[in-house]
Design a protein around this motif. Structure first.
Motif, PDB file in Angstrom:
ATOM      1  N   MET A   1     -70.137  50.148  -0.078  1.00 22.21           N
ATOM      2  CA  MET A   1     -69.664  50.649  -1.372  1.00 22.21           C
ATOM      3  C   MET A   1     -68.170  50.936  -1.342  1.00 22.21           C
ATOM      4  N   ARG A   2     -67.704  51.604  -0.264  1.00 22.44           N
ATOM      5  CA  ARG A   2     -66.293  51.954  -0.152  1.00 22.44           C
ATOM      6  C   ARG A   2     -65.435  50.700  -0.075  1.00 22.44           C
ATOM      7  N   ASN A   3     -65.862  49.674   0.689  1.00 26.03           N
ATOM      8  CA  ASN A   3     -65.103  48.437   0.795  1.00 26.03           C
ATOM      9  C   ASN A   3     -65.050  47.704  -0.533  1.00 26.03           C
ATOM     10  N   SER A   4     -66.149  47.724  -1.275  1.00 25.78           N
ATOM     11  CA  SER A   4     -66.176  47.068  -2.586  1.00 25.78           C
ATOM     12  C   SER A   4     -65.217  47.727  -3.551  1.00 25.78           C
ATOM     13  N   VAL A   5     -65.176  49.061  -3.550  1.00 18.54           N
ATOM     14  CA  VAL A   5     -64.246  49.785  -4.418  1.00 18.54           C
ATOM     15  C   VAL A   5     -62.812  49.433  -4.071  1.00 18.54           C
ATOM     16  N   PHE A   6     -62.492  49.349  -2.768  1.00 23.20           N
ATOM     17  CA  PHE A   6     -61.134  49.020  -2.340  1.00 23.20           C
ATOM     18  C   PHE A   6     -60.737  47.630  -2.807  1.00 23.20           C
ATOM     19  N   MET A   7     -61.626  46.640  -2.645  1.00 26.54           N
ATOM     20  CA  MET A   7     -61.302  45.271  -3.025  1.00 26.54           C
ATOM     21  C   MET A   7     -61.102  45.140  -4.522  1.00 26.54           C
ATOM     22  N   ILE A   8     -61.940  45.815  -5.322  1.00 22.75           N
ATOM     23  CA  ILE A   8     -61.800  45.750  -6.773  1.00 22.75           C
ATOM     24  C   ILE A   8     -60.482  46.365  -7.206  1.00 22.75           C
ATOM     25  N   THR A   9     -60.131  47.521  -6.603  1.00 23.31           N
ATOM     26  CA  THR A   9     -58.860  48.173  -6.925  1.00 23.31           C
ATOM     27  C   THR A   9     -57.693  47.261  -6.594  1.00 23.31           C
ATOM     28  N   PHE A  10     -57.723  46.591  -5.445  1.00 22.10           N
ATOM     29  CA  PHE A  10     -56.637  45.715  -5.022  1.00 22.10           C
ATOM     30  C   PHE A  10     -56.484  44.543  -5.971  1.00 22.10           C
ATOM     31  N   ILE A  11     -57.596  43.911  -6.347  1.00 21.21           N
ATOM     32  CA  ILE A  11     -57.551  42.752  -7.234  1.00 21.21           C
ATOM     33  C   ILE A  11     -56.998  43.127  -8.599  1.00 21.21           C
ATOM     34  N   MET A  12     -57.394  44.289  -9.134  1.00 17.62           N
ATOM     35  CA  MET A  12     -56.962  44.684 -10.475  1.00 17.62           C
ATOM     36  C   MET A  12     -55.505  45.086 -10.515  1.00 17.62           C
ATOM     37  N   LEU A  13     -54.976  45.674  -9.430  1.00 18.48           N
ATOM     38  CA  LEU A  13     -53.634  46.229  -9.461  1.00 18.48           C
ATOM     39  C   LEU A  13     -52.583  45.364  -8.782  1.00 18.48           C
ATOM     40  N   TYR A  14     -52.954  44.295  -8.096  1.00 23.00           N
ATOM     41  CA  TYR A  14     -51.989  43.530  -7.321  1.00 23.00           C
ATOM     42  C   TYR A  14     -50.875  42.960  -8.179  1.00 23.00           C
ATOM     43  N   ASN A  15     -51.246  42.250  -9.249  1.00 26.02           N
ATOM     44  CA  ASN A  15     -50.231  41.629 -10.097  1.00 26.02           C
ATOM     45  C   ASN A  15     -49.381  42.659 -10.821  1.00 26.02           C
ATOM     46  N   VAL A  16     -49.933  43.835 -11.069  1.00 25.71           N
ATOM     47  CA  VAL A  16     -49.188  44.867 -11.759  1.00 25.71           C
ATOM     48  C   VAL A  16     -48.167  45.516 -10.837  1.00 25.71           C
ATOM     49  N   VAL A  17     -48.589  45.826  -9.604  1.00 27.58           N
ATOM     50  CA  VAL A  17     -47.723  46.536  -8.686  1.00 27.58           C
ATOM     51  C   VAL A  17     -46.479  45.722  -8.348  1.00 27.58           C
ATOM     52  N   LYS A  18     -46.610  44.398  -8.149  1.00 26.89           N
ATOM     53  CA  LYS A  18     -45.476  43.605  -7.710  1.00 26.89           C
ATOM     54  C   LYS A  18     -44.436  43.432  -8.814  1.00 26.89           C
ATOM     55  N   SER A  19     -44.759  43.742 -10.068  1.00 29.83           N
ATOM     56  CA  SER A  19     -43.777  43.663 -11.151  1.00 29.83           C
ATOM     57  C   SER A  19     -43.759  44.958 -11.945  1.00 29.83           C
ATOM     58  N   GLN A  20     -44.053  46.072 -11.289  1.00 28.53           N
ATOM     59  CA  GLN A  20     -44.255  47.348 -11.952  1.00 28.53           C
ATOM     60  C   GLN A  20     -42.997  47.830 -12.664  1.00 28.53           C
ATOM     61  N   THR A  21     -43.186  48.466 -13.816  1.00 30.16           N
ATOM     62  CA  THR A  21     -42.095  49.102 -14.532  1.00 30.16           C
ATOM     63  C   THR A  21     -42.419  50.564 -14.825  1.00 30.16           C
ATOM     64  N   HIS A  22     -43.683  50.889 -14.885  1.00 30.02           N
ATOM     65  CA  HIS A  22     -44.051  52.259 -15.244  1.00 30.02           C
ATOM     66  C   HIS A  22     -45.417  52.575 -14.650  1.00 30.02           C
ATOM     67  N   GLY A  23     -45.583  53.804 -14.228  1.00 25.75           N
ATOM     68  CA  GLY A  23     -46.861  54.208 -13.677  1.00 25.75           C
ATOM     69  C   GLY A  23     -46.915  55.710 -13.513  1.00 25.75           C
ATOM     70  N   GLY A  24     -48.035  56.177 -13.031  1.00 33.16           N
ATOM     71  CA  GLY A  24     -48.143  57.613 -12.862  1.00 33.16           C
ATOM     72  C   GLY A  24     -49.483  58.046 -12.311  1.00 33.16           C
ATOM     73  N   PHE A  25     -49.568  59.346 -12.125  1.00 34.74           N
ATOM     74  CA  PHE A  25     -50.780  59.985 -11.612  1.00 34.74           C
ATOM     75  C   PHE A  25     -51.087  61.187 -12.493  1.00 34.74           C
ATOM     76  N   GLU A  26     -52.341  61.326 -12.875  1.00 40.67           N
ATOM     77  CA  GLU A  26     -52.780  62.467 -13.670  1.00 40.67           C
ATOM     78  C   GLU A  26     -53.981  63.108 -12.994  1.00 40.67           C
ATOM     79  N   GLN A  27     -53.990  64.422 -12.973  1.00 37.77           N
ATOM     80  CA  GLN A  27     -55.153  65.138 -12.448  1.00 37.77           C
ATOM     81  C   GLN A  27     -55.476  66.313 -13.353  1.00 37.77           C
TER      82      GLN A  27
END
Length: 207
Positions: A1-27
């Motif tokens: 389960m943990r490995n699947s979550v990591f792979m999905i996160t990587f696939i969804m964010l890879y293209n965004v991170v390499k050309s990032q302009t804005h982001g953040g963290f909310e808690q």
């Protein structure tokens, strides 16, 4: 389960991170009315106007969600940003989400609405619609205040409305919002937030 979550996160964010302009963290910390939980979120926006986010404990406790969508915006006297998104939900609740984020600003007045329909692939009774809306005014460069409204519509049950007030404090890239829902009733509850965001310029500077 943990490995699947990591792979999905990587696939969804890879293209965004390499050309990032804005982001953040909310808690956000929810407390009151018999509920006490922490809801973190990490999000990214690319130069090509794509949006991705990862959230935990939002749709359900012990549940992570991955959402992605396209940003449509216009910055004028009345500026707006509309982001329709879709995603998957994994954990205690397994299914998917369809929704939209809307933000509007006019001088010191602002409005936002986050709406989503979440469905379960296991139990139809877990399906629900949720909306969080805010109407506020920027009092100073360091403080804003206004009203907030939550609407939850569980499957085949009546709507659950919660109205409240909000106040927020900002310092550089940090924001500290405080919400009080049902302040005059017997089900008063609080939401406390700590948010941080950055902007990456084309020259490589980060604000």
């Amino acid at each position: 389960m943990r490995n699947s979550v990591f792979m999905i996160t990587f696939i969804m964010l890879y293209n965004v991170v390499k050309s990032q302009t804005h982001g953040g963290f909310e808690q956000y910390y929810y407390t009151g009315a018999g509920v006490s939980t922490v809801v973190p979120k990490v999000y990214y926006e690319s130069r090509s106007k794509w949006y991705s986010e990862v959230r935990y404990n939002y749709e359900e406790l012990q549940t992570v969600s991955f959402n992605s969508g396209k940003i449509f915006s216009n910055k004028k006297l009345l500026s707006y940003t509309i982001t329709p998104f879709a995603g998957i939900v994994l954990g205690k609740l397994n299914g998917g989400t369809l929704g939209s984020n809307i933000k509007m600003e006019y001088k010191s007045l602002f409005f936002s609405a986050e709406s989503q329909y979440t469905f379960s692939v296991e139990k139809k009774a877990e399906n629900f619609f949720f909306n969080w809306s805010e109407l506020g005014y920027q009092l100073t460069s360091l403080m804003y205040a206004g009203f907030a409204l939550q609407l939850t519509h569980p499957y085949e049950l009546r709507n659950n409305w919660e109205a409240g007030v909000m106040i927020g404090f900002t310092y550089k890239s940090w924001t500290f919002p405080v919400y009080v829902f049902d302040p005059a009733g017997n089900k008063i509850n609080f939401v406390l937030g700590i948010n941080w965001e950055w902007t990456h310029t084309k020259s490589g500077n980060t604000k």
